[in-house]
Scaffold this motif. Sequence first.
Motif, PDB file in Angstrom:
ATOM      1  N   GLY A  92       3.346  44.408  63.987  1.00 35.14           N
ATOM      2  CA  GLY A  92       1.473  44.186  63.817  1.00 35.14           C
ATOM      3  C   GLY A  92       1.142  45.423  64.322  1.00 35.14           C
ATOM      4  N   VAL A  93       1.613  46.281  65.406  1.00 34.73           N
ATOM      5  CA  VAL A  93       0.599  46.848  66.231  1.00 34.73           C
ATOM      6  C   VAL A  93      -0.058  48.033  64.973  1.00 34.73           C
ATOM      7  CG1 VAL A  93      -0.398  47.984  68.116  1.00 34.73           C
ATOM      8  CG2 VAL A  93       0.715  45.629  68.182  1.00 34.73           C
ATOM      9  N   GLU A  94      -1.467  49.084  64.819  1.00 33.58           N
ATOM     10  CA  GLU A  94      -1.389  50.114  64.062  1.00 33.58           C
ATOM     11  C   GLU A  94      -2.840  50.421  65.074  1.00 33.58           C
ATOM     12  OE1 GLU A  94      -1.594  50.821  60.232  1.00 33.58           O
ATOM     13  OE2 GLU A  94      -1.640  48.311  59.965  1.00 33.58           O
ATOM     14  N   LEU A  95      -2.146  52.185  66.063  1.00 36.06           N
ATOM     15  CA  LEU A  95      -2.480  52.641  67.020  1.00 36.06           C
ATOM     16  C   LEU A  95      -3.428  53.325  66.309  1.00 36.06           C
ATOM     17  CD1 LEU A  95       0.313  53.165  69.548  1.00 36.06           C
ATOM     18  CD2 LEU A  95      -1.814  51.347  69.736  1.00 36.06           C
ATOM     19  N   GLY A  96      -4.919  53.004  66.806  1.00 34.00           N
ATOM     20  CA  GLY A  96      -6.153  53.743  66.697  1.00 34.00           C
ATOM     21  C   GLY A  96      -6.231  52.966  65.237  1.00 34.00           C
ATOM     22  N   ARG A  97      -5.910  52.283  64.616  1.00 34.98           N
ATOM     23  CA  ARG A  97      -6.253  51.232  64.108  1.00 34.98           C
ATOM     24  C   ARG A  97      -7.070  49.899  64.129  1.00 34.98           C
ATOM     25  NH1 ARG A  97      -5.914  52.803  58.027  1.00 34.98           N
ATOM     26  NH2 ARG A  97      -6.355  50.360  57.642  1.00 34.98           N
ATOM     27  N   ASN A  98      -5.672  49.486  64.577  1.00 36.77           N
ATOM     28  CA  ASN A  98      -6.302  47.527  65.041  1.00 36.77           C
ATOM     29  C   ASN A  98      -6.382  47.848  66.389  1.00 36.77           C
ATOM     30  OD1 ASN A  98      -3.224  47.461  65.245  1.00 36.77           O
ATOM     31  ND2 ASN A  98      -2.731  45.871  63.933  1.00 36.77           N
ATOM     32  N   TYR A  99      -5.206  48.621  67.441  1.00 36.85           N
ATOM     33  CA  TYR A  99      -5.382  48.674  68.771  1.00 36.85           C
ATOM     34  C   TYR A  99      -6.088  50.054  68.908  1.00 36.85           C
ATOM     35  CZ  TYR A  99      -5.393  48.336  74.276  1.00 36.85           C
ATOM     36  OH  TYR A  99      -5.200  48.707  74.645  1.00 36.85           O
ATOM     37  N   PRO A 100      -7.187  51.086  70.143  1.00 40.40           N
ATOM     38  CA  PRO A 100      -5.966  52.241  70.469  1.00 40.40           C
ATOM     39  C   PRO A 100      -5.874  52.896  70.883  1.00 40.40           C
ATOM     40  CG  PRO A 100      -8.241  50.512  71.987  1.00 40.40           C
ATOM     41  CD  PRO A 100      -7.429  49.800  71.251  1.00 40.40           C
ATOM     42  N   ALA A 101      -5.219  54.360  70.517  1.00 38.56           N
ATOM     43  CA  ALA A 101      -4.682  54.543  71.200  1.00 38.56           C
ATOM     44  C   ALA A 101      -5.515  55.386  72.848  1.00 38.56           C
ATOM     45  CB  ALA A 101      -4.320  56.184  70.458  1.00 38.56           C
ATOM     46  N   PRO A 102      -4.747  55.181  73.794  1.00 35.12           N
ATOM     47  CA  PRO A 102      -4.865  55.909  75.019  1.00 35.12           C
ATOM     48  C   PRO A 102      -5.906  56.463  74.582  1.00 35.12           C
ATOM     49  CG  PRO A 102      -2.682  56.497  74.899  1.00 35.12           C
ATOM     50  CD  PRO A 102      -2.748  56.028  73.625  1.00 35.12           C
ATOM     51  N   LEU A 103      -7.588  56.046  75.568  1.00 37.05           N
ATOM     52  CA  LEU A 103      -8.628  57.467  76.034  1.00 37.05           C
ATOM     53  C   LEU A 103      -7.748  58.900  76.385  1.00 37.05           C
ATOM     54  CD1 LEU A 103     -10.970  55.708  77.279  1.00 37.05           C
ATOM     55  CD2 LEU A 103     -10.517  56.529  75.171  1.00 37.05           C
ATOM     56  N   ILE A 104      -6.615  58.859  77.090  1.00 35.40           N
ATOM     57  CA  ILE A 104      -6.359  59.966  78.249  1.00 35.40           C
ATOM     58  C   ILE A 104      -4.832  59.433  78.679  1.00 35.40           C
ATOM     59  CG2 ILE A 104      -6.783  59.533  80.100  1.00 35.40           C
ATOM     60  CD1 ILE A 104      -7.311  63.168  80.326  1.00 35.40           C
TER      61      ILE A 104
END
Length: 476
Positions: free
Chosen positions: A441-453
């Motif tokens: 249930g993880v949507e990167l950029g939606r419910n948990y951020p993609a890494p800043l770098i």
Amino acid sequence: MWFRNDLRLHDNPALHAAVSSGRPLVCLYILDEESPGLRVPGGAAKWWLDKSLRALGEDIAARGGRLTLRRGRADAVIDQVVEESGAGAIVWNRRYDAVGRTIDAGIKEGLRARGLKADSHNGSLLMEPWRLETGSGGYYKVFTPFWRALWKAYEAPGDLGVPADLGGPQPASDALDDWGLHPTRPDWSKGFERLWTPGETPARERLESFLDGPAEHYDDARERPDTDGTSRLSPHLRWGEIGPASVWRTVRAAMEEGAIDQRHALSFLSEIAWREFSYVLLFHNPDLCEENYNSDFRHMPWRDSETDLKAWQKGLTGYPMVDAGMRQLWARGWMHNRVRMITGSFLTKHLLLPWQQGEDWFWDTLVDADPASNAAGWQWVAGSGADAAPYFRVFNPITQGAKFDPDGAYVRHWCPEIASLPDKHLHAPWKAPKDVLKTAGVELGRNYPAPLIEHMDGRRRALEAYDILKERRETA
Ligand SMILES: Cc1cc2nc3c(=O)[nH]c(=O)nc-3n(C[C@H](O)[C@H](O)[C@H](O)COP(=O)(O)OP(=O)(O)OC[C@H]3O[C@@H](n4cnc5c(N)ncnc54)[C@H](O)[C@@H]3O)c2cc1C
């Protein structure tokens, strides 16, 4: 008796001296937000102060006295209270930050010039920061020899006990509620109560429960944020609800009686010595909170990014171990030491933001925010401090997570949105296959951020910045 960072009745040298004089006592606390240059406590620290003053007030009342609360410039308030009460002597335990020392010196001089007695004591350190000197003179700049010298030289003085009678004149007092130390609108401190009970009695109970449990495995468990392996005495020590001399005495006695193993006891006492070392550094470097101890770092090409700073503060960097730490800090007013190092390294290396921005955020959000340990901790992490981790040692937040939170319990608690990820992908969700993310249930950029770098990009950028520092230093 002027209480400051020593909010206890037990084993309090200044209070003991005041009571021993045999004269009636005024117990005073001043909330000084007006003396020029004085750094006022941050929001989380004020929360602690509020509860700690309540506890101290009750303890004093139980001994026939009253805690007088006043707000204002310390020098002016002292003069008022002296006049109202007819006090002939004022005592306090020393503080070691530059502005505090200047204020205290001025007050002492003013009182003495008027024929009053003014005395200060050591209530918050094992040894005064000017006491230990290296063989060639000067203060210790490296921890291990400092620790050896302290261990050899320090003998805890006898316990001063608790005064039975604190009666005396009771000048008018402010109402603590009027000081607004407890946050309102919004009250973000609800989570603090789940972890903390400020006050002298809880501080002593905390030490006892540590000795009855975690102390037995301290040296093995102290690096694990997923366990309750450390003492959590830091805010109690910060506010002087327990003194380091009491802690030392109690731990040494437990070690000598065989109640705790020597390896674990020494490991714990060496951490208390890190606190002392930080005070030595602060005393000899009054601007430790703002200026690089290693002045070469003035050449560091730090970035300026409000967006990255905010993401770090909110625990939204995309690195679960960093985010878990920053969320624990916000919710509990405290963060495990290992995670302070990981989050600090991430800010100063991956994000290349100046350590002062991290120091400032910690100052506002830690209940144990301490002028010496916070500044020394940040300079250590950033590589600009005394006996610091070299700047090129860039913590990898993924492998640090896997090593120190191997089952992922810490990350799952603080980052529930990724809790269903399997252990293998928990510390680097962006590397997980799409179907694994979907199942969890993880949507990167939606419910948990993609890494800043990306880790390797961050590392490369940090090392390039360090090369620039070196070049600039050589041409300076
Ligand atoms: C970036 C950074 C910022 C920090 N800021 C603070 C701060 O503002 N206030 C603070 O008290 N500590 C600070 N520390 C040190 C350390 O993280 C905390 O003292 C520790 O996490 C407190 O948890 P504990 O009481 O369970 O520690 P324990 O492991 O049980 O240690 C016992 C006591 O030793 C002292 N101590 C332990 N480690 C250190 C250390 N590295 N430096 C100085 N004293 C230490 C503390 O008083 C602590 O209560 C910081 C460390 C870093 C890396």
